[in-house]
Design a protein around this motif. Structure first.
Motif, PDB file in Angstrom:
ATOM      1  N   SER A 250      21.690  52.154  34.828  1.00 24.56           N
ATOM      2  CA  SER A 250      20.458  51.756  35.520  1.00 24.56           C
ATOM      3  C   SER A 250      20.656  51.753  37.037  1.00 24.56           C
ATOM      4  O   SER A 250      19.757  52.144  37.790  1.00 24.56           O
ATOM      5  N   MET A 251      21.836  51.339  37.495  1.00 24.99           N
ATOM      6  CA  MET A 251      22.110  51.380  38.936  1.00 24.99           C
ATOM      7  C   MET A 251      22.171  52.811  39.442  1.00 24.99           C
ATOM      8  O   MET A 251      21.748  53.095  40.573  1.00 24.99           O
ATOM      9  N   ALA A 252      22.681  53.726  38.618  1.00 20.21           N
ATOM     10  CA  ALA A 252      22.712  55.135  39.014  1.00 20.21           C
ATOM     11  C   ALA A 252      21.313  55.724  39.130  1.00 20.21           C
ATOM     12  O   ALA A 252      21.112  56.723  39.831  1.00 20.21           O
ATOM     13  N   MET A 253      20.332  55.116  38.449  1.00 20.77           N
ATOM     14  CA  MET A 253      18.951  55.605  38.502  1.00 20.77           C
ATOM     15  C   MET A 253      18.185  55.077  39.706  1.00 20.77           C
ATOM     16  O   MET A 253      17.031  55.494  39.931  1.00 20.77           O
ATOM     17  N   THR A 254      18.774  54.185  40.495  1.00 20.65           N
ATOM     18  CA  THR A 254      18.053  53.550  41.609  1.00 20.65           C
ATOM     19  C   THR A 254      17.431  54.564  42.573  1.00 20.65           C
ATOM     20  O   THR A 254      16.255  54.429  42.945  1.00 20.65           O
ATOM     21  N   PRO A 255      18.150  55.592  43.049  1.00 18.97           N
ATOM     22  CA  PRO A 255      17.521  56.541  43.977  1.00 18.97           C
ATOM     23  C   PRO A 255      16.296  57.231  43.390  1.00 18.97           C
ATOM     24  O   PRO A 255      15.311  57.481  44.101  1.00 18.97           O
ATOM     25  N   TYR A 256      16.340  57.533  42.094  1.00 17.17           N
ATOM     26  CA  TYR A 256      15.212  58.216  41.461  1.00 17.17           C
ATOM     27  C   TYR A 256      14.027  57.266  41.279  1.00 17.17           C
ATOM     28  O   TYR A 256      12.867  57.683  41.417  1.00 17.17           O
ATOM     29  N   LEU A 257      14.316  56.022  40.980  1.00 19.85           N
ATOM     30  CA  LEU A 257      13.235  55.031  40.883  1.00 19.85           C
ATOM     31  C   LEU A 257      12.593  54.806  42.247  1.00 19.85           C
ATOM     32  O   LEU A 257      11.373  54.666  42.360  1.00 19.85           O
ATOM     33  N   ALA A 258      13.417  54.766  43.306  1.00 20.27           N
ATOM     34  CA  ALA A 258      12.875  54.607  44.654  1.00 20.27           C
ATOM     35  C   ALA A 258      12.000  55.792  45.037  1.00 20.27           C
ATOM     36  O   ALA A 258      10.929  55.632  45.632  1.00 20.27           O
ATOM     37  N   ALA A 259      12.453  56.993  44.686  1.00 15.72           N
ATOM     38  CA  ALA A 259      11.649  58.184  44.974  1.00 15.72           C
ATOM     39  C   ALA A 259      10.343  58.160  44.188  1.00 15.72           C
ATOM     40  O   ALA A 259       9.285  58.571  44.693  1.00 15.72           O
ATOM     41  N   GLY A 260      10.384  57.666  42.935  1.00 17.05           N
ATOM     42  CA  GLY A 260       9.154  57.551  42.160  1.00 17.05           C
ATOM     43  C   GLY A 260       8.176  56.571  42.782  1.00 17.05           C
ATOM     44  O   GLY A 260       6.965  56.826  42.811  1.00 17.05           O
ATOM     45  N   GLY A 261       8.690  55.444  43.284  1.00 15.40           N
ATOM     46  CA  GLY A 261       7.816  54.495  43.958  1.00 15.40           C
ATOM     47  C   GLY A 261       7.196  55.070  45.218  1.00 15.40           C
ATOM     48  O   GLY A 261       6.017  54.847  45.511  1.00 15.40           O
ATOM     49  N   GLN A 262       7.975  55.850  45.965  1.00 17.59           N
ATOM     50  CA  GLN A 262       7.454  56.491  47.168  1.00 17.59           C
ATOM     51  C   GLN A 262       6.367  57.505  46.811  1.00 17.59           C
ATOM     52  O   GLN A 262       5.347  57.620  47.520  1.00 17.59           O
TER      53      GLN A 262
ATOM     54  N   LEU B  94      10.029  48.783  40.926  1.00 17.82           N
ATOM     55  CA  LEU B  94      10.899  49.917  40.618  1.00 17.82           C
ATOM     56  C   LEU B  94      12.253  49.798  41.304  1.00 17.82           C
ATOM     57  O   LEU B  94      13.285  50.166  40.736  1.00 17.82           O
ATOM     58  N   LEU B  95      12.253  49.263  42.529  1.00 27.14           N
ATOM     59  CA  LEU B  95      13.519  49.117  43.236  1.00 27.14           C
ATOM     60  C   LEU B  95      14.410  48.053  42.600  1.00 27.14           C
ATOM     61  O   LEU B  95      15.640  48.174  42.603  1.00 27.14           O
ATOM     62  N   LEU B  96      13.792  47.005  42.062  1.00 23.63           N
ATOM     63  CA  LEU B  96      14.557  45.912  41.459  1.00 23.63           C
ATOM     64  C   LEU B  96      14.736  46.074  39.951  1.00 23.63           C
ATOM     65  O   LEU B  96      15.338  45.209  39.314  1.00 23.63           O
ATOM     66  N   ALA B  97      14.210  47.152  39.396  1.00 22.12           N
ATOM     67  CA  ALA B  97      14.295  47.335  37.947  1.00 22.12           C
ATOM     68  C   ALA B  97      15.721  47.516  37.437  1.00 22.12           C
ATOM     69  O   ALA B  97      16.050  47.018  36.361  1.00 22.12           O
ATOM     70  N   PRO B  98      16.609  48.215  38.156  1.00 25.85           N
ATOM     71  CA  PRO B  98      17.965  48.368  37.620  1.00 25.85           C
ATOM     72  C   PRO B  98      18.682  47.022  37.511  1.00 25.85           C
ATOM     73  O   PRO B  98      18.310  46.031  38.149  1.00 25.85           O
ATOM     74  N   GLY B  99      19.722  47.014  36.706  1.00 24.12           N
ATOM     75  CA  GLY B  99      20.530  45.815  36.601  1.00 24.12           C
ATOM     76  C   GLY B  99      21.255  45.523  37.898  1.00 24.12           C
ATOM     77  O   GLY B  99      21.597  46.440  38.652  1.00 24.12           O
ATOM     78  N   GLY B 100      21.501  44.263  38.156  1.00 22.33           N
ATOM     79  CA  GLY B 100      22.174  43.864  39.383  1.00 22.33           C
ATOM     80  C   GLY B 100      23.678  43.811  39.222  1.00 22.33           C
ATOM     81  O   GLY B 100      24.208  43.737  38.106  1.00 22.33           O
ATOM     82  N   GLU B 101      24.367  43.858  40.362  1.00 21.00           N
ATOM     83  CA  GLU B 101      25.824  43.839  40.316  1.00 21.00           C
ATOM     84  C   GLU B 101      26.380  42.523  39.764  1.00 21.00           C
ATOM     85  O   GLU B 101      27.494  42.478  39.242  1.00 21.00           O
ATOM     86  N   PHE B 102      25.575  41.462  39.848  1.00 23.48           N
ATOM     87  CA  PHE B 102      26.074  40.190  39.334  1.00 23.48           C
ATOM     88  C   PHE B 102      26.141  40.182  37.808  1.00 23.48           C
ATOM     89  O   PHE B 102      26.786  39.304  37.227  1.00 23.48           O
ATOM     90  N   ALA B 103      25.497  41.165  37.186  1.00 23.80           N
ATOM     91  CA  ALA B 103      25.578  41.247  35.723  1.00 23.80           C
ATOM     92  C   ALA B 103      27.019  41.445  35.263  1.00 23.80           C
ATOM     93  O   ALA B 103      27.426  40.917  34.219  1.00 23.80           O
ATOM     94  N   PHE B 104      27.809  42.187  36.035  1.00 20.13           N
ATOM     95  CA  PHE B 104      29.203  42.407  35.645  1.00 20.13           C
ATOM     96  C   PHE B 104      29.980  41.094  35.646  1.00 20.13           C
ATOM     97  O   PHE B 104      30.820  40.848  34.775  1.00 20.13           O
ATOM     98  N   VAL B 105      29.689  40.234  36.638  1.00 22.28           N
ATOM     99  CA  VAL B 105      30.348  38.933  36.682  1.00 22.28           C
ATOM    100  C   VAL B 105      29.889  38.071  35.510  1.00 22.28           C
ATOM    101  O   VAL B 105      30.703  37.419  34.834  1.00 22.28           O
ATOM    102  N   ALA B 106      28.578  38.086  35.255  1.00 20.61           N
ATOM    103  CA  ALA B 106      28.035  37.243  34.183  1.00 20.61           C
ATOM    104  C   ALA B 106      28.535  37.685  32.811  1.00 20.61           C
ATOM    105  O   ALA B 106      28.936  36.851  31.985  1.00 20.61           O
ATOM    106  N   PHE B 107      28.544  38.997  32.553  1.00 20.61           N
ATOM    107  CA  PHE B 107      29.005  39.482  31.247  1.00 20.61           C
ATOM    108  C   PHE B 107      30.493  39.206  31.050  1.00 20.61           C
ATOM    109  O   PHE B 107      30.943  38.860  29.953  1.00 20.61           O
TER     110      PHE B 107
END
Length: 360
Positions: A127-139, A90-103
């Motif tokens: 997806s990056m904006a959803m990271t805190p909510y995904l982390a809370a879901g995992g917790q 869940l923590l790694l599910a969002p897209g990574g910042e390197f996607a902006f470089v790759a795209f």
């Protein structure tokens, strides 16, 4: 270059140099992170999101669910517990910042159209904006199911953040290694720092918590939990390095008792002025042991050798005792004591004690 910097950062983060590197880049990290997330937010086009809401929702859902399942599967393959693997997924599910470089590079090379690239930018940003909510879901999942996960009950390797009341060894040379061995045998938690990578490699090969870092750096000391430590043994090679370490601990972490080796008496006085709790002369006992070996080779009787060594030790420590009585320091062997200026020196071949200082 961006990919090279990204991979270099990943590699350095897994080495003993990570603490020092993190300390060096700390002033720039906040600024660059803020700039990065500003650009991410500016790349989100609300009109594009509303006009392509079904497609964006579908791609976003596939990204989150797909990466979660993939990372969870990889975690299980490498022996991570189910709950921990799901949380990592869940923590790694969002897209990574390197996607902006790759795209961006894909658009430049004509592999992606600008319209599709903008859509993917939007998905990654959301997806990056959803990271805190995904982390809370995992917790939340962990709190519900962790008691049923047998692996969660197994002991795990202690991390620096979990240390409490531990010992910090500054300098992992010959003296520091001996102290670390004694602490390990007594199961006393400790962490060590050194600026020589070969020494750090030796400690890591023995599975000891040894890290590369500057002992005089406030940031590095914070990373090894100095605010929670009970004492520090400072065994660095140079007088200047010892002084910097004592000064930093005394200024920023006054709760830590510092025990430091001194090059000579003058150096010891300066160390105590800098805030050292106790100072130990580094040359006294090795010199006496070497002198005893030489005297034995000269065919002197053992009783005479013992008397000679004890007399010299008593005389040397009595001089330190006089210094202590006027300066209030604990030079000698670092034992706190209340002394009388006129108290005579007591000498005994079996056991010598001079105003509270052990004669080893």
């Amino acid at each position: 270059m961006a990919l090279g910097a990204f991979l270099a950062g990943l590699l350095l983060a897994e080495t003993e140099f990570s603490l020092q590197v993190e300390s060096d880049i700390a002033p720039y990290r906040g600024l660059l992170l803020g700039l990065f997330f500003m650009t991410v937010g500016m790349s989100i086009d609300p009109k594009l999101f509303l006009s392509n809401f079904p497609a964006v929702s579908l791609i976003l859902g596939l990204l989150i669910i797909g990466k979660t399942l993939l990372v969870t599967f990889i975690g299980r393959v490498f022996g991570v517990s189910t709950i921990a693997a799901v949380r990592v997924g869940l923590l790694l599910a969002p897209g990574g910042e390197f996607a902006f470089v790759a795209f961006g590079e894909a658009v430049n090379q004509g592999l992606l159209s600008p319209q599709l690239s903008s859509l993917l930018f939007l998905v990654v940003g959301l997806s990056m904006a959803m990271t805190p909510y995904l982390a809370a879901g995992g917790q939340f999942l962990a709190s519900k199911f962790e008691q049923h996960d047998v692996r969660s009950l197994l002991p795990v390797e202690s991390e620096t953040d979990d240390l409490q009341g531990h010992i910090i060894i500054l300098g992992f040379g010959r003296v520091g290694q001996i102290i670390a061995q004694l602490l390990s045998e007594r199961l006393i938690p400790f962490v060590a720092l050194d600026v020589r990578s070969d020494r750090v490699a030796v400690g890591r090969a023995l599975d000891l918590p040894v890290y590369f870092g500057d002992a005089g750096s406030r940031e590095v000391l914070h990373k090894v939990g100095a605010e929670r430590a009970c004492a520090a043994a400072i065994t660095l090679d140079t007088p200047g390095a010892n002084y910097r370490a004592v000064w930093a601990l005394s200024k920023y972490f006054p709760n830590v008792k510092t025990f430091v080796r001194a090059h000579d008496v003058d150096h010891g006085v300066n160390l105590e002025k800098a805030g050292a709790s106790a100072v130990v002369p580094e040359t006294l006992e090795p010199s006496l042991q070497l002198a005893a070996a030489v005297l034995a080779q000269a065919k002197l009787p053992m009783s005479e050798i013992a008397t000679t060594i004890n007399e010299f030790r008593n005389r040397h420590l009595s001089e330190l005792t006089e210094l202590c009585s006027t300066s209030g320091s604990s030079l000698g062997y670092g034992f706190s004591r209340v002394m009388s200026k006129t108290k005579p020196v007591v000498s005994d071949d079996e056991s010598d004690t001079i105003d509270g200082a052990l004669a080893i």
